[in-house]
Design a protein around this motif. Structure first.
Motif, short mmCIF file in Angstrom:
data_model
loop_
_atom_site.label_atom_id
_atom_site.label_comp_id
_atom_site.label_asym_id
_atom_site.label_seq_id
_atom_site.Cartn_x
_atom_site.Cartn_y
_atom_site.Cartn_z
N TYR A 94 118.52 73.48 -38.59
CA TYR A 94 118.13 72.41 -39.53
C TYR A 94 117.06 72.89 -40.51
N TYR A 95 116.09 73.67 -40.02
CA TYR A 95 115.00 74.16 -40.87
C TYR A 95 115.32 75.53 -41.50
N ASN A 96 116.59 75.96 -41.36
CA ASN A 96 117.04 77.23 -41.96
C ASN A 96 116.32 78.45 -41.39
N TRP A 97 115.81 78.34 -40.17
CA TRP A 97 115.24 79.50 -39.50
C TRP A 97 116.36 80.44 -39.04
N ILE A 98 117.49 79.86 -38.67
CA ILE A 98 118.69 80.65 -38.36
C ILE A 98 119.89 80.01 -39.05
N THR A 99 120.91 80.81 -39.30
CA THR A 99 122.13 80.30 -39.93
C THR A 99 123.07 79.74 -38.86
N VAL A 100 124.13 79.05 -39.29
CA VAL A 100 125.11 78.54 -38.32
C VAL A 100 125.82 79.70 -37.62
#
Length: 489
Positions: free
Chosen positions: A170-176
């Motif tokens: 959600y916070y773009n710390w990791i990608t899907v």
């Protein structure tokens, strides 16, 4: 005995907490943060890993629990622990080599409908291996009376860290894409932590030696592999089949629906932990009348408790799928009903499985399970191309119901035990009437508020009617105790 009861209570609480966290992930976070494609992909990979896990473990987790206490000295026990950890490698290494040799063929077969699977296919054996050794070291802890830690990792830890990973997405710390790899790393971490904790309980002294009663161990192991494979295929086989016929998004729709339906089976976990040893003792002492009485009690108690859970899900299911994050998943409503009914039928059979697996006939039932897995695969091949995920749910409903009926008939005919009474029929009527009363009655509020109001009304009315008609004597006694403590009665 105090340790057993204490850990059973803790494990029950942990299981409910785990399902609660899993519900938040499944209903609120996965659909929104991952989207249907990557949620479906993650579920497909873990389902495939779960299916091959019994082969990697070679049933050693159950073999360890059954035969560990039969070794007298600490040296014998240490050698046996070494055997259960090292012996699976004799099958794992050849299986991995075969997988490498036929990698292209396997890759083509599994990704022909969904090419996205190609990049992640290697994660399936990796996660399966982590699952297998987690179960073995969890069994290592159980035989030393340290079951709570492993159960916490399995039921809460994995789901809680998945929640943290979803927040990271959600916070773009990791990608899907990174989430899928992180999920594999999470299973490796669970295995590693459990292994280290197991070693802290008893230090390993690895030495590969053939234990005593090798024939008995290997025969038992074979049937445990069979049992585990049947159970896991019935649980996850439908998701694997969906990947062969439909785009992977549909696995996400199906997974949410099956998780909701599986909540119906949660009450049986707590009861089976307590009832299984009692069943074994009664059968060993040949107390047929007491066993038959226990069979009836477990059946009606689970029917009443499971009936309330099922009723709460069924009458609220339309409102649940009106929530924004599930609006695109609405096809899963029918799946919830079908899978839910199959789980409810399993519930009302009470301690049926405990009875079967404590008889000399359990091998026959296992082979029957293999036959029904074949039937389930055939039914999926017929119905998925025609009806999609609803077809898969119908195949699962039919196969699980047939399997449950076969086990019921086996116990009735062979052991002359019968779980149902007149109260069974009355409970069915009460559940059906309340379903018809509340299913079509919708409140014009926000879905969460509507679900809360309807759940309270259903619970009060359901509990009152069951109490008034004394459907379950044991449940009434519990309610009487609660009412007295509250000074209402």
């Amino acid at each position: 005995m105090g340790i057993v009861l204490n850990q059973s209570l803790k494990n029950t609480v942990i299981t409910y907490i785990g399902f609660g966290i899993g519900g938040i992930n499944t209903i609120y976070l996965y659909p929104v943060f991952l989207g249907a494609t990557f949620y479906g992909l993650t579920n497909y990979i873990t389902s495939c890993a779960n299916v091959i896990m019994p082969l990697f473990a070679i049933g050693m987790q159950n073999t360890l629990v059954k035969f560990y206490s039969q070794h007298q000295t600490e040296e014998e026990k240490s050698r046996f622990l070494s055997f259960t950890v090292l012996f699976p490698l004799l099958l794992i290494i050849p299986m991995l080599l075969i997988g490498v040799f036929f990698y292209d063929e396997i890759l083509f077969f599994l990704s022909k409908k969904n090419p996205i699977v190609k990049n992640y296919i290697w994660l399936i054996p990796f996660i399966g291996l982590c699952m297998a050794y987690f179960e073995i070291f969890y069994a290592w802890l159980r035989v030393h009376m340290h079951s709570v830690f492993g159960n916490f990792i399995k039921e809460v830890g994995l789901r809680l860290f998945s929640l943290f990973l979803l927040i990271g997405v959600y916070y773009n710390w990791i990608t899907v894409e990174g989430f899928v790899y992180a999920t594999a790393a999470l299973y490796f971490l669970a295995f590693l932590v459990t292994m280290l904790y197991a070693f802290s309980i008893q230090k390993p002294n690895f030495q590969f030696t053939i234990p005593e009663k090798t024939k008995d161990i290997l025969v038992y192991t074979f049937y445990i592999i069979l049992s585990g494979s049947v159970a896991n295929l019935l649980l996850d086989g439908d998701k694997i089949m969906l990947n062969q016929y439909m785009i992977i998004d549909n696995i996400a729709f199906y997974s949410i629906a099956t998780f909701i339906a599986l909540v119906i089976s949660v009450p049986s976990r707590a009861m089976h932990q307590i009832v299984y040893p009692i069943t074994a003792r009664l059968m060993h002492e040949n107390k047929q009348e007491e066993l038959n009485d226990l069979y009836k009690k477990t059946s009606i108690n689970l029917q009443v408790v499971g009936g309330l859970v099922m009723l709460g899900i069924f009458v609220n299911i339309n409102k649940l799928y009106e929530m924004p994050q599930l609006h695109d998943y609405v096809e899963g409503v029918v799946v919830v009903f079908m899978i839910g009914l199959s789980k409810y039928f399993e519930l009302i059979l009470g301690n049926n499985n405990a009875i079967i697996f404590n008889t000399k006939y359990y091998r026959t039932v296992l082979f029957l399970g293999v036959l029904l897995v074949i039937i389930a695969i055939g039914l999926n091949m017929i119905f998925i191309p025609i009806y999609g995920i609803i077809g898969s749910a119908f195949a699962t409903l039919l196969s699980i119901t047939l399997y449950s009926l076969a086990k019921l008939l086996f116990v009735v005919k062979r052991l002359h035990l019968y779980p149902f009474t007149s109260q069974t029929f009355y409970s069915l009527v009460i559940t059906l009437l309340l379903f018809l009363l509340f299913y079509f009655w919708e409140f014009p509020f926000h879905p969460i508020i509507s679900i809360a109001i309807k759940s309270v009304l259903v619970t009060i009315l359901y509990v009152y009617i069951n109490y008034k008609f004394a459907i379950s004597i044991e449940i009434n006694q519990v309610l009487d105790t609660i009412l007295k403590k509250l000074k209402i009665k």
